[in-house]
Scaffold this motif. Structure first.
Motif, PDB file in Angstrom:
ATOM      1  N   HIS A   1       4.712   5.821  -5.295  1.00  0.00           N
ATOM      2  CA  HIS A   1       4.845   5.924  -6.753  1.00  0.00           C
ATOM      3  C   HIS A   1       3.854   6.948  -7.297  1.00  0.00           C
ATOM      4  CE1 HIS A   1       7.897   3.005  -7.691  1.00  0.00           C
ATOM      5  NE2 HIS A   1       7.272   2.034  -7.064  1.00  0.00           N
ATOM      6  N   ASN A   2       2.610   6.909  -6.791  1.00  0.00           N
ATOM      7  CA  ASN A   2       1.598   7.871  -7.239  1.00  0.00           C
ATOM      8  C   ASN A   2       2.027   9.308  -6.975  1.00  0.00           C
ATOM      9  OD1 ASN A   2      -0.104   5.783  -8.002  1.00  0.00           O
ATOM     10  ND2 ASN A   2      -1.285   5.816  -6.109  1.00  0.00           N
ATOM     11  N   LEU A   3       2.763   9.505  -5.873  1.00  0.00           N
ATOM     12  CA  LEU A   3       3.180  10.846  -5.470  1.00  0.00           C
ATOM     13  C   LEU A   3       4.498  11.271  -6.099  1.00  0.00           C
ATOM     14  CD1 LEU A   3       2.202  10.623  -1.680  1.00  0.00           C
ATOM     15  CD2 LEU A   3       0.961  11.803  -3.501  1.00  0.00           C
TER      16      LEU A   3
ATOM     17  N   VAL B   1       3.523   9.109   4.927  1.00  0.00           N
ATOM     18  CA  VAL B   1       3.905  10.134   3.942  1.00  0.00           C
ATOM     19  C   VAL B   1       4.148  11.468   4.639  1.00  0.00           C
ATOM     20  CG1 VAL B   1       3.106  11.474   1.955  1.00  0.00           C
ATOM     21  CG2 VAL B   1       2.760   9.000   2.004  1.00  0.00           C
TER      22      VAL B   1
ATOM     23  N   VAL C   1      -0.837   4.909   5.699  1.00  0.00           N
ATOM     24  CA  VAL C   1       0.006   5.383   4.589  1.00  0.00           C
ATOM     25  C   VAL C   1       0.084   6.908   4.597  1.00  0.00           C
ATOM     26  CG1 VAL C   1       0.137   5.585   2.081  1.00  0.00           C
ATOM     27  CG2 VAL C   1      -0.313   3.361   3.133  1.00  0.00           C
ATOM     28  N   ASN C   2      -1.029   7.580   4.809  1.00  0.00           N
ATOM     29  CA  ASN C   2      -1.024   9.041   4.838  1.00  0.00           C
ATOM     30  C   ASN C   2      -0.129   9.569   5.955  1.00  0.00           C
ATOM     31  OD1 ASN C   2      -2.781   9.211   2.667  1.00  0.00           O
ATOM     32  ND2 ASN C   2      -4.606   9.406   3.939  1.00  0.00           N
TER      33      ASN C   2
ATOM     34  N   ASP D   1      -5.110   3.223   4.592  1.00  0.00           N
ATOM     35  CA  ASP D   1      -4.906   4.523   3.944  1.00  0.00           C
ATOM     36  C   ASP D   1      -4.508   5.596   4.955  1.00  0.00           C
ATOM     37  OD1 ASP D   1      -5.614   3.227   1.663  1.00  0.00           O
ATOM     38  OD2 ASP D   1      -7.304   4.521   1.146  1.00  0.00           O
TER      39      ASP D   1
ATOM     40  N   ASN E   1       0.823  -1.210   0.000  1.00  0.00           N
ATOM     41  CA  ASN E   1       0.000   0.000   0.000  1.00  0.00           C
ATOM     42  C   ASN E   1       0.858   1.262   0.000  1.00  0.00           C
ATOM     43  OD1 ASN E   1      -3.165  -0.420   0.451  1.00  0.00           O
ATOM     44  ND2 ASN E   1      -2.094  -2.109   1.454  1.00  0.00           N
ATOM     45  N   LEU E   2       1.913   1.252   0.798  1.00  0.00           N
ATOM     46  CA  LEU E   2       2.777   2.432   0.876  1.00  0.00           C
ATOM     47  C   LEU E   2       3.526   2.655  -0.436  1.00  0.00           C
ATOM     48  CD1 LEU E   2       4.121   4.740   2.434  1.00  0.00           C
ATOM     49  CD2 LEU E   2       5.833   3.081   3.239  1.00  0.00           C
ATOM     50  N   CYS E   3       4.140   1.599  -0.972  1.00  0.00           N
ATOM     51  CA  CYS E   3       4.930   1.745  -2.197  1.00  0.00           C
ATOM     52  C   CYS E   3       4.065   2.221  -3.364  1.00  0.00           C
ATOM     53  CB  CYS E   3       5.613   0.424  -2.547  1.00  0.00           C
ATOM     54  SG  CYS E   3       6.959  -0.017  -1.424  1.00  0.00           S
ATOM     55  N   SER E   4       2.865   1.685  -3.480  1.00  0.00           N
ATOM     56  CA  SER E   4       1.997   2.097  -4.588  1.00  0.00           C
ATOM     57  C   SER E   4       1.640   3.576  -4.475  1.00  0.00           C
ATOM     58  CB  SER E   4       0.733   1.232  -4.631  1.00  0.00           C
ATOM     59  OG  SER E   4      -0.021   1.381  -3.448  1.00  0.00           O
ATOM     60  N   GLN E   5       1.414   4.063  -3.234  1.00  0.00           N
ATOM     61  CA  GLN E   5       1.078   5.483  -3.066  1.00  0.00           C
ATOM     62  C   GLN E   5       2.300   6.371  -3.256  1.00  0.00           C
ATOM     63  OE1 GLN E   5      -1.543   6.890  -3.284  1.00  0.00           O
ATOM     64  NE2 GLN E   5      -1.555   8.851  -2.217  1.00  0.00           N
TER      65      GLN E   5
END
Length: 371
Positions: free
Chosen positions: A21-23, A180, A176-177, A173, A15-19
């Motif tokens: 990458h999105n950022l 970040v 993860v937030n 989520d 979950n963290l890695c995918s987000q």
């Protein structure tokens, strides 16, 4: 920034890695299948470390200490060798406060990290996560939410030992937030001196409440009642539940009421926002011819040609609106006006209808009166 994530293929890691990458972050993914040389290369050039790797259900209790304490020590040694002062956020556990093997190994991992912070002049952030839930969490492992979502979605029985036992749940989520924010230098500190941080959003729920809520999600395909999306926990849990549906059961059938005029199909219902239905009228057919005291509706024709007629029940004046699927236009149906919808075209007239309340057969608030 180059972010090193250990345990990248785990639940939180994915979950963290995918987000990240999105950022737009560059992510160095490290997992147990990678070599020490790979870890050394990553620790040389990373700007921040999110240390998620660990052991929580080994066959040998000694693996707790090699996986949680030992690997953390290796990670810190490599950073020190490369003179890399990158900050580190570690995924610990609420069990670090307990004296079982897992808790002790997690606490020792924290101590190694704090010692590294002093020696290497590096910022350290310790997160003692509680019961995490969300997509990509493995069922029958260490998450009751994942296990129950998986089982209930398949119509399997679940086991509840104590319905009143309370859990503190944290949604992935939100986790993860928070990580970040931590990467960007804005962690949510719980205790600055001990470098303890926390996820600011969590939910306390009993096992009985949790089971009842997940079971209601499965039942919603029959009742058509959408869960209360105004409640943040329910919204997050429902999203989680859907991720555990069998891949051949993403769809479900609706019950259509069909006659020679066309059909009427309820799509979804809510306790406080009414319901949505699909109405199909054959060419030349008139439907409606009724009025309401309090019930109100919205009509949206998406295909075909027709007209909607209104008449104040105390007036003889008829008001008409032409409707077509070529122009998507919502028509409000006010109370006190008898109304109908007429298919004036050569093809089926397809209309999406919203009404502000669920149909109550004992109190339909619907009175026949031709326009």
């Amino acid at each position: 920034m180059n972010i090193l994530v250990t345990g990248a293929s785990g639940f939180v890691g994915k979950n963290l890695c995918s987000q990240l990458h999105n950022l737009g972050y560059e992510v160095f993914k490290y997992d147990k299948s990678d070599t020490l040389e790979t870890l050394s290369a990553y620790t040389k050039s990373c700007d921040f470390v999110v240390h998620l790797a660990g052991v929580n259900r080994p066959t040998n209790p000694e693996d707790f200490f090699s996986g949680n304490r030992g690997f953390t020590e290796t990670l810190c040694d490599l950073l020190h060798q490369h003179n890399n002062k990158a900050p580190i956020a570690i995924s610990s556990s609420i069990q670090a406060e307990l004296d079982n093997d897992y808790g002790v190994s997690k606490r020792e991992g924290e101590s190694i990290l704090l010692d590294h912070s002093r020696k290497n002049n590096s910022e350290v952030y310790i997160y003692r996560f509680s019961n995490l839930f969300g997509k990509w969490c493995k069922p029958f492992y260490n998450s009751v939410v994942a296990t129950w979502c998986h089982s209930i979605a398949r119509g399997e029985d679940i086991q509840i030992n104590n319905e009143n036992a309370e859990l503190t749940l944290e949604y992935i989520d939100d986790v993860v937030n928070e990580l970040v924010r931590c990467i960007n230098g804005k962690p949510n500190f719980k205790n600055v001196e001990e470098r303890l941080c926390s996820v600011p959003i969590n939910e306390k729920v009993t096992l009985g409440e949790l089971a009842k809520l997940i079971q209601s999600f499965k039942a919603s395909r029959t009742s058509l009642l959408i869960p209360n999306m105004g409640d943040e926990f329910t919204k997050k849990l429902y999203s989680t539940y859907l991720s555990y549906l069998p891949t051949d059961e993403f769809s479900y059938n609706l019950n259509s009421h069909v006659d020679n005029r066309g059909s009427f199909t309820e799509i979804l219902k809510t306790i406080d926002r009414g319901q949505v239905s699909l109405n199909i009228s054959k060419p030349g057919i008139t439907k409606g011819q009724h009025w309401h005291h309090t019930k109100n509706e919205k009509f949206l024709v998406v295909s075909g040609q027709g007209k909607i007629q209104f008449r104040d029940i105390f007036s003889q004046e008829i008001i008409e609106y032409e409707v077509t699927g070529d122009i998507l236009q919502v028509v409000d149906i006010p109370v006190g006006y008898t109304h109908n919808i007429i298919n004036t075209g050569e093809n089926d007239l397809i209309t999406i209808m919203w009404v502000n309340e669920i149909f109550d057969q004992d109190n339909p608030d619907t009175y026949y009166l031709e326009v």
